[in-house]
Scaffold this motif. Structure first.
Motif, PDB file in Angstrom:
ATOM      1  N   LEU A 123       0.866  -1.187   0.000  1.00  0.00           N
ATOM      2  CA  LEU A 123       0.000   0.000   0.000  1.00  0.00           C
ATOM      3  C   LEU A 123       0.901   1.236   0.000  1.00  0.00           C
ATOM      4  N   PHE A 124       0.744   2.068  -1.017  1.00  0.00           N
ATOM      5  CA  PHE A 124       1.491   3.331  -1.089  1.00  0.00           C
ATOM      6  C   PHE A 124       0.626   4.453  -0.506  1.00  0.00           C
ATOM      7  N   ILE A 125       1.169   5.151   0.471  1.00  0.00           N
ATOM      8  CA  ILE A 125       0.462   6.334   0.985  1.00  0.00           C
ATOM      9  C   ILE A 125       1.224   7.558   0.494  1.00  0.00           C
ATOM     10  N   GLU A 126       0.567   8.330  -0.369  1.00  0.00           N
ATOM     11  CA  GLU A 126       1.193   9.536  -0.902  1.00  0.00           C
ATOM     12  C   GLU A 126       0.737  10.696  -0.031  1.00  0.00           C
ATOM     13  N   ASN A 127       1.633  11.223   0.771  1.00  0.00           N
ATOM     14  CA  ASN A 127       1.259  12.270   1.716  1.00  0.00           C
ATOM     15  C   ASN A 127       0.987  13.598   1.007  1.00  0.00           C
ATOM     16  N   VAL A 128       0.446  14.558   1.737  1.00  0.00           N
ATOM     17  CA  VAL A 128       0.276  15.923   1.229  1.00  0.00           C
ATOM     18  C   VAL A 128       1.651  16.493   0.869  1.00  0.00           C
ATOM     19  N   GLY A 129       1.743  17.237  -0.228  1.00  0.00           N
ATOM     20  CA  GLY A 129       3.016  17.798  -0.673  1.00  0.00           C
ATOM     21  C   GLY A 129       3.555  18.797   0.319  1.00  0.00           C
ATOM     22  N   ASN A 130       4.564  18.394   1.091  1.00  0.00           N
ATOM     23  CA  ASN A 130       5.041  19.223   2.197  1.00  0.00           C
ATOM     24  C   ASN A 130       6.234  18.507   2.825  1.00  0.00           C
ATOM     25  N   LEU A 131       7.372  19.183   2.950  1.00  0.00           N
ATOM     26  CA  LEU A 131       8.571  18.536   3.510  1.00  0.00           C
ATOM     27  C   LEU A 131       8.626  18.624   5.032  1.00  0.00           C
ATOM     28  N   ILE A 132       7.667  19.328   5.642  1.00  0.00           N
ATOM     29  CA  ILE A 132       7.788  19.604   7.078  1.00  0.00           C
ATOM     30  C   ILE A 132       6.711  18.877   7.881  1.00  0.00           C
ATOM     31  N   CYS A 133       5.444  19.277   7.685  1.00  0.00           N
ATOM     32  CA  CYS A 133       4.369  18.796   8.568  1.00  0.00           C
ATOM     33  C   CYS A 133       4.217  17.274   8.614  1.00  0.00           C
ATOM     34  N   PRO A 134       4.310  16.543   7.492  1.00  0.00           N
ATOM     35  CA  PRO A 134       4.051  15.096   7.576  1.00  0.00           C
ATOM     36  C   PRO A 134       5.086  14.335   8.407  1.00  0.00           C
ATOM     37  N   THR A 135       6.223  14.963   8.677  1.00  0.00           N
ATOM     38  CA  THR A 135       7.334  14.285   9.351  1.00  0.00           C
ATOM     39  C   THR A 135       6.929  13.673  10.690  1.00  0.00           C
ATOM     40  N   SER A 136       6.099  14.389  11.455  1.00  0.00           N
ATOM     41  CA  SER A 136       5.791  13.962  12.827  1.00  0.00           C
ATOM     42  C   SER A 136       4.627  12.988  12.922  1.00  0.00           C
ATOM     43  N   TYR A 137       3.936  12.722  11.825  1.00  0.00           N
ATOM     44  CA  TYR A 137       2.712  11.923  11.908  1.00  0.00           C
ATOM     45  C   TYR A 137       2.933  10.510  11.373  1.00  0.00           C
ATOM     46  N   ASP A 138       3.059   9.579  12.304  1.00  0.00           N
ATOM     47  CA  ASP A 138       3.164   8.159  11.982  1.00  0.00           C
ATOM     48  C   ASP A 138       1.826   7.697  11.397  1.00  0.00           C
ATOM     49  N   LEU A 139       1.854   6.997  10.281  1.00  0.00           N
ATOM     50  CA  LEU A 139       0.623   6.492   9.662  1.00  0.00           C
ATOM     51  C   LEU A 139       0.560   4.963   9.729  1.00  0.00           C
ATOM     52  N   GLY A 140       1.385   4.371  10.594  1.00  0.00           N
ATOM     53  CA  GLY A 140       1.408   2.909  10.682  1.00  0.00           C
ATOM     54  C   GLY A 140       2.240   2.272   9.583  1.00  0.00           C
ATOM     55  N   GLU A 141       3.002   3.084   8.870  1.00  0.00           N
ATOM     56  CA  GLU A 141       3.784   2.599   7.728  1.00  0.00           C
ATOM     57  C   GLU A 141       4.972   1.747   8.195  1.00  0.00           C
ATOM     58  N   ASP A 142       5.499   0.937   7.270  1.00  0.00           N
ATOM     59  CA  ASP A 142       6.751   0.231   7.553  1.00  0.00           C
ATOM     60  C   ASP A 142       7.929   1.194   7.494  1.00  0.00           C
ATOM     61  N   PHE A 143       7.895   2.092   6.527  1.00  0.00           N
ATOM     62  CA  PHE A 143       8.946   3.109   6.470  1.00  0.00           C
ATOM     63  C   PHE A 143       8.499   4.302   5.632  1.00  0.00           C
ATOM     64  N   LYS A 144       9.194   5.412   5.873  1.00  0.00           N
ATOM     65  CA  LYS A 144       8.973   6.623   5.091  1.00  0.00           C
ATOM     66  C   LYS A 144       9.972   6.674   3.936  1.00  0.00           C
ATOM     67  N   VAL A 145       9.524   7.240   2.823  1.00  0.00           N
ATOM     68  CA  VAL A 145      10.406   7.532   1.695  1.00  0.00           C
ATOM     69  C   VAL A 145      10.335   9.035   1.452  1.00  0.00           C
ATOM     70  N   VAL A 146      11.476   9.705   1.479  1.00  0.00           N
ATOM     71  CA  VAL A 146      11.492  11.134   1.141  1.00  0.00           C
ATOM     72  C   VAL A 146      11.989  11.275  -0.293  1.00  0.00           C
ATOM     73  N   LEU A 147      11.289  12.100  -1.069  1.00  0.00           N
ATOM     74  CA  LEU A 147      11.686  12.355  -2.464  1.00  0.00           C
ATOM     75  C   LEU A 147      12.181  13.782  -2.594  1.00  0.00           C
ATOM     76  N   LEU A 148      13.193  13.956  -3.433  1.00  0.00           N
ATOM     77  CA  LEU A 148      13.733  15.280  -3.738  1.00  0.00           C
ATOM     78  C   LEU A 148      14.032  15.279  -5.229  1.00  0.00           C
ATOM     79  N   SER A 149      13.591  16.307  -5.949  1.00  0.00           N
ATOM     80  CA  SER A 149      13.882  16.326  -7.381  1.00  0.00           C
ATOM     81  C   SER A 149      15.141  17.135  -7.664  1.00  0.00           C
ATOM     82  N   THR A 150      15.789  16.817  -8.770  1.00  0.00           N
ATOM     83  CA  THR A 150      17.032  17.518  -9.137  1.00  0.00           C
ATOM     84  C   THR A 150      16.771  18.987  -9.472  1.00  0.00           C
ATOM     85  N   ALA A 151      15.496  19.367  -9.641  1.00  0.00           N
ATOM     86  CA  ALA A 151      15.178  20.767  -9.926  1.00  0.00           C
ATOM     87  C   ALA A 151      15.044  21.597  -8.660  1.00  0.00           C
TER      88      ALA A 151
END
Lengths: 224, 224
Positions: free
Chosen positions: A116-144
């Motif tokens: 199950l992929f959970i795509e969080n709200v586009g935001n590098l700050i607020c989602p950090t503190s909210y555990d969603l029961g996931e196995d792990f977080k993935v942070v994405l950063l674009s080269t732009a």
């Protein structure tokens, strides 16, 4: 400090809901990945490309958090997997209760998945503190987005098991030092996996999909 | 709903502090611009290019909000203007009290400017509700972020007097429909100005600087 008290209570309630979700996902043997990035780093595009490569062998599903529009869940459904949009009503992150409610309302289609992929709200700050029961977080950063971001937004890079550098096809056209970003991530989170890819050209997609398959195998081998 | 009560109180206190700042800026005849965007849309790069074009004719200064690092204020100082970093301690936006404190601590160098640029924390959501005493907000969106963003983050586009599309030099290398973005912005905010530019190549910079100069003249002509 009443403001802090409220924040603590909100986070404690979220943690309890996340723990319950984690038990459910363990019982269903579903790997849950929480994707977090700025708006426009390419979360949905990465998921579309992932689905195209993995959907014949795995049961996949998506939850998409946004302030407004059903667009991201629409895109995942068009890519061929069940997906449900969660509109946060202005909130800058998903919380565990919203995930629980969305899964309950959706019913069978998102139950007992492989991933199950959970795509969080586009935001590098607020989602950090909210555990969603996931196995792990993935942070994405674009080269732009510039190569200074891990040190400017350290918490999410410190807490993500995987850092994905997206849009590497743009590297010839932007000023971006990949080695500098790797070094920042390694400083903040020595155990993090680092993946470079372009969902547009397909470069790096094989390594990303292999990583997901490996994490799923590992979760299931533990859950005997 | 104690959580909502606290939010209302915080916003009311911010509004009072912002009103006081606005009176100060009026008395000092300073135009104040609050720049808001995702991380990596190019706020600091736009300001560097703006400073290079305007600093000989105008007294400019900057306040830079970030979770961590002094990097952005450093870049503006290197560009040749006084600038002060505000570290928000994890908060996802600047507030008016932080701006007031930073200006008081900085003293003379940021007083009586022609234009004060406030570069908010990289975030398309949280800064929207916090008035900083500015004359207007500017929302930035880069061509690498996808052309669906105004409708996905409607509040900030509805409240910004100016929408700036950055990194137009990347248009040949990304899938991005400029007309679609213009149409979304016009729907959300019919009176908004729309500027397309590349700080890297200089395209569109003249129109942007002319807009700032015009806003400054207009503010001063009213403040007789």
């Amino acid at each position: 400090m009443p403001e802090l008290d409220v924040k603590q209570k909100v986070l404690a309630a979220n943690q309890a809901a996340a723990a319950a979700l984690r038990r459910t996902f363990r019982d269903q043997r579903t790997l849950v990945v929480n994707l977090i990035s700025s708006p426009g780093s390419g979360k949905t595009t990465l998921l579309e490309a992932t689905v195209a490569r993995m959907k014949d062998r795995y049961r996949l599903g998506g939850l998409d958090g946004d302030i407004a529009t059903e667009r991201d869940a629409d895109r995942l459904r068009k890519a061929g997997i069940p997906a449900r949009q969660i509109l946060t009503g202005g909130a800058c992150h998903l919380d565990a209760r919203q995930v629980d409610t969305a899964l309950a309302e959706e019913g069978e289609t998102l139950r007992g998945l492989d991933i199950l992929f959970i795509e969080n709200v586009g935001n590098l700050i607020c989602p950090t503190s909210y555990d969603l029961g996931e196995d792990f977080k993935v942070v994405l950063l674009s080269t732009a987005e510039g190569d200074d971001k891990p040190f400017k937004y350290p918490a999410i890079f410190a807490r993500s098991k995987v850092a994905v550098l997206t849009k590497v096809d743009l590297l010839p056209h932007v000023d971006f030092d990949v080695a500098a970003v790797r070094a920042q991530v390694a400083t903040l989170n020595p155990g993090a996996r680092f993946v470079e890819l372009s969902a547009r050209t397909g470069e790096g997609m094989e390594a990303w999909c292999a990583l997901l398959a490996e994490e799923l195998r590992e979760k299931r081998s533990k859950a005997v």
